[in-house]
Write an enzyme that holds these catalytic residues in place. Structure first.
Site, PDB file in Angstrom:
ATOM      1  CG  HIS A  50      -0.221   0.308   2.501  1.00  0.00           C
ATOM      2  ND1 HIS A  50       0.476  -0.666   3.177  1.00  0.00           N
ATOM      3  CD2 HIS A  50      -0.075   1.440   3.222  1.00  0.00           C
ATOM      4  CE1 HIS A  50       1.019  -0.136   4.256  1.00  0.00           C
ATOM      5  NE2 HIS A  50       0.708   1.148   4.317  1.00  0.00           N
TER       6      HIS A  50
HETATM    7  C1  UD1 Z   1      -1.783   5.586   6.287  1.00  0.00           C
HETATM    8  C2  UD1 Z   1      -0.436   6.049   6.831  1.00  0.00           C
HETATM    9  C3  UD1 Z   1       0.596   4.958   6.570  1.00  0.00           C
HETATM   10  C4  UD1 Z   1       0.143   3.630   7.110  1.00  0.00           C
HETATM   11  C5  UD1 Z   1      -1.226   3.293   6.537  1.00  0.00           C
HETATM   12  C6  UD1 Z   1      -1.756   2.004   7.070  1.00  0.00           C
HETATM   13  C7  UD1 Z   1       0.052   8.458   6.801  1.00  0.00           C
HETATM   14  C8  UD1 Z   1       0.837   9.493   6.111  1.00  0.00           C
HETATM   15  N1  UD1 Z   1       0.032   7.254   6.188  1.00  0.00           N
HETATM   16  O1  UD1 Z   1      -1.635   5.452   4.880  1.00  0.00           O
HETATM   17  O2  UD1 Z   1       1.807   5.321   7.206  1.00  0.00           O
HETATM   18  O3  UD1 Z   1       1.077   2.638   6.749  1.00  0.00           O
HETATM   19  O4  UD1 Z   1      -2.117   4.355   6.880  1.00  0.00           O
HETATM   20  O5  UD1 Z   1      -2.988   1.689   6.513  1.00  0.00           O
HETATM   21  O6  UD1 Z   1      -0.519   8.722   7.823  1.00  0.00           O
HETATM   22  N2  UD1 Z   1      -9.394   4.556   3.087  1.00  0.00           N
HETATM   23  C9  UD1 Z   1     -10.546   3.817   3.241  1.00  0.00           C
HETATM   24  N3  UD1 Z   1     -10.954   3.540   4.521  1.00  0.00           N
HETATM   25  C10 UD1 Z   1     -10.272   3.925   5.618  1.00  0.00           C
HETATM   26  C11 UD1 Z   1      -9.111   4.669   5.436  1.00  0.00           C
HETATM   27  C12 UD1 Z   1      -8.662   4.968   4.173  1.00  0.00           C
HETATM   28  O7  UD1 Z   1     -11.189   3.438   2.284  1.00  0.00           O
HETATM   29  O8  UD1 Z   1     -10.707   3.611   6.746  1.00  0.00           O
HETATM   30  C13 UD1 Z   1      -8.919   4.849   1.705  1.00  0.00           C
HETATM   31  C14 UD1 Z   1      -9.252   6.232   1.224  1.00  0.00           C
HETATM   32  O9  UD1 Z   1      -9.545   6.155  -0.139  1.00  0.00           O
HETATM   33  C15 UD1 Z   1      -7.952   6.988   1.422  1.00  0.00           C
HETATM   34  C16 UD1 Z   1      -6.923   5.903   1.155  1.00  0.00           C
HETATM   35  O10 UD1 Z   1      -7.507   4.710   1.671  1.00  0.00           O
HETATM   36  O11 UD1 Z   1      -7.854   8.068   0.576  1.00  0.00           O
HETATM   37  C17 UD1 Z   1      -5.601   6.140   1.831  1.00  0.00           C
HETATM   38  O12 UD1 Z   1      -5.791   6.394   3.232  1.00  0.00           O
HETATM   39  P1  UD1 Z   1      -4.806   7.380   4.020  1.00  0.00           P
HETATM   40  O13 UD1 Z   1      -5.160   7.376   5.466  1.00  0.00           O
HETATM   41  O14 UD1 Z   1      -4.735   8.675   3.311  1.00  0.00           O
HETATM   42  O15 UD1 Z   1      -3.390   6.756   3.824  1.00  0.00           O
HETATM   43  P2  UD1 Z   1      -2.906   5.256   3.920  1.00  0.00           P
HETATM   44  O16 UD1 Z   1      -2.383   4.875   2.593  1.00  0.00           O
HETATM   45  O17 UD1 Z   1      -3.918   4.375   4.574  1.00  0.00           O
END
Ligand code: UD1
Length: 364
Positions: A205
């Protein structure tokens, strides 16, 4: 002593769980949990509270997904009145996500002592958002609680005084130690029709691997090729799924021979799958540590790691995230040629107790 802990994203929950359990055992500690809502799905957030027996958050800021600037800014804006109202003696932040830096920045400016759990880790790769969060959080926190030797070395090299640093060990391993027996009972491999030690568990991811369409296509094709040699179980992170759908590769990946695609798994199911895998192929941070504890080979598809003890002592190896290197490492693995590791010092199930001791001793 009133301690306020902030959590936001999936890897935070297994780090705060043992701190919450230990705080509940100590009569002199009141523990409050604020969830920023950075992650919000059942699979990415709520299931961890249920399974790991973490008290329901006292406050949920409900921030959700957004760009880094918006997400970090919104957390700061919503967290400020909460900390003003609750006025804790200590803030605990864990790991390296946006919630970690946002909460610590607010608290420190309001004169609240702040402890960073998992301090000192450095990938030395400033293109990773987590590296910026780690550097910034360590630079401003009052107490830096370290999981492994490299953390002590990095902080010393950066000129941090010894009085701010305590080697507590790894709280995420506390959670693993306390849940491994329960995870084994889940026997998840059998539930998914897999045979113990005859499948590779994949997670992917990192923005560096999934946000660039060309890189994602190369890695996806590589995973499909691996699955044709050895079954692959791949619980897909929402970021990765979105990107795969954007570039039209989702159907190809999910219908490939030997490929078992699923949604993100709950903690016990994931640990069960990792524990009986032939190997884990990942770009995660924490999974490098969990596989080292369990003695399962780990192939980390990244140019660097902030957790070098998993390589020096554990079962982890860095594999450049390209087709050639991943296939070479996988065939070495499949031919049974992988190192055995040992467990790093203080990854013993008692780190949370040392974390709370460090806070109490700091006040003496
Ligand atoms: C975040 C952390 C990363 C960690 C990862 C674990 C930062 C900078 N990054 O990255 O260090 O390894 O979490 O998962 O804080 N989304 C959902 N449901 C959720 C959450 C997210 O569908 O509950 C989707 C959304 O489309 C979102 C994307 O996942 O835009 C990315 O989520 P985001 O929290 O921005 O970053 P991660 O890649 O999860």
């Amino acid at each position: 002593m009133h301690i306020l802990s902030v959590v936001g994203a999936r890897p935070n929950f297994m780090k705060i769980a043992p701190i919450a359990w230990e705080a509940a055992r100590r009569d002199n500690i009141k523990h409050t949990i604020v969830h920023t809502g950075q992650h919000y799905d059942q699979a990415m957030s709520h299931s961890f509270f249920d399974i790991l027996n973490i008290p329901k958050p006292d406050v949920n800021l409900g921030i959700g997904s957004a760009s880094h600037g918006v997400q970090t800014g919104k957390i700061m804006q919503e967290f400020e009145p909460i900390i003003k109202e609750l006025n804790p003696d200590w803030l605990i932040v864990v790991g390296d996500v946006n919630s970690t830096i946002a909460a610590s920045l607010v608290a420190i400016k309001m004169g609240i002592k702040t402890a960073h759990v998992e301090a000192g880790l450095r990938s030395c790769d400033r293109t990773m958002p987590e590296e910026i969060n780690r550097l910034a959080t360590d630079a401003i926190s009052d107490l830096l609680l370290v999981t492994e030797q490299s953390g002590l070395d990095n902080l010393k090299n950066e000129g941090v005084p010894d009085s701010k640093v305590v080697f507590t060990g790894n709280v995420m391993i506390d959670t693993l130690v306390h849940n491994l027996t329960a995870a084994k009972k889940v026997n998840a491999a059998a539930k998914f029709g897999l045979t113990s030690r005859e499948y590779i568990l994949v997670t992917m991811h990192r923005p560096g691997n999934v946000d660039d369409p060309e890189k994602l296509e190369e890695l996806t094709q590589t995973l499909i090729d691996i699955a044709s040699q050895c079954p692959v179980f791949f619980p897909v992170h929402p970021r990765t799924r979105n990107r795969l759908e954007d570039i039209g590769l989702w159907d190809k990946l999910s219908s490939a021979d030997g490929m078992h695609i699923d949604t993100p798994q709950d903690y016990l199911t994931f640990i069960s799958l990792a524990n009986t895998a032939k190997a884990v192929l990942t770009d995660s941070g924490g999974i490098q540590e969990e596989t080292t504890y369990m003695g399962v080979p780990c192939l980390t598809m990244r140019p660097n790691t902030e957790r070098p003890s998993t390589i020096d002592l554990g079962t982890n190896e860095l594999i450049q995230p390209n087709r050639k290197e991943i296939l070479e490492a996988t065939s070495r693995l499949l031919s049974g040629n992988w190192k055995k590791g040992t467990v790093p010092p203080l990854w013993d199930g008692n780190a949370a107790s040392r974390v709370l001791d460090a806070l109490e001793n700091h006040d003496k």
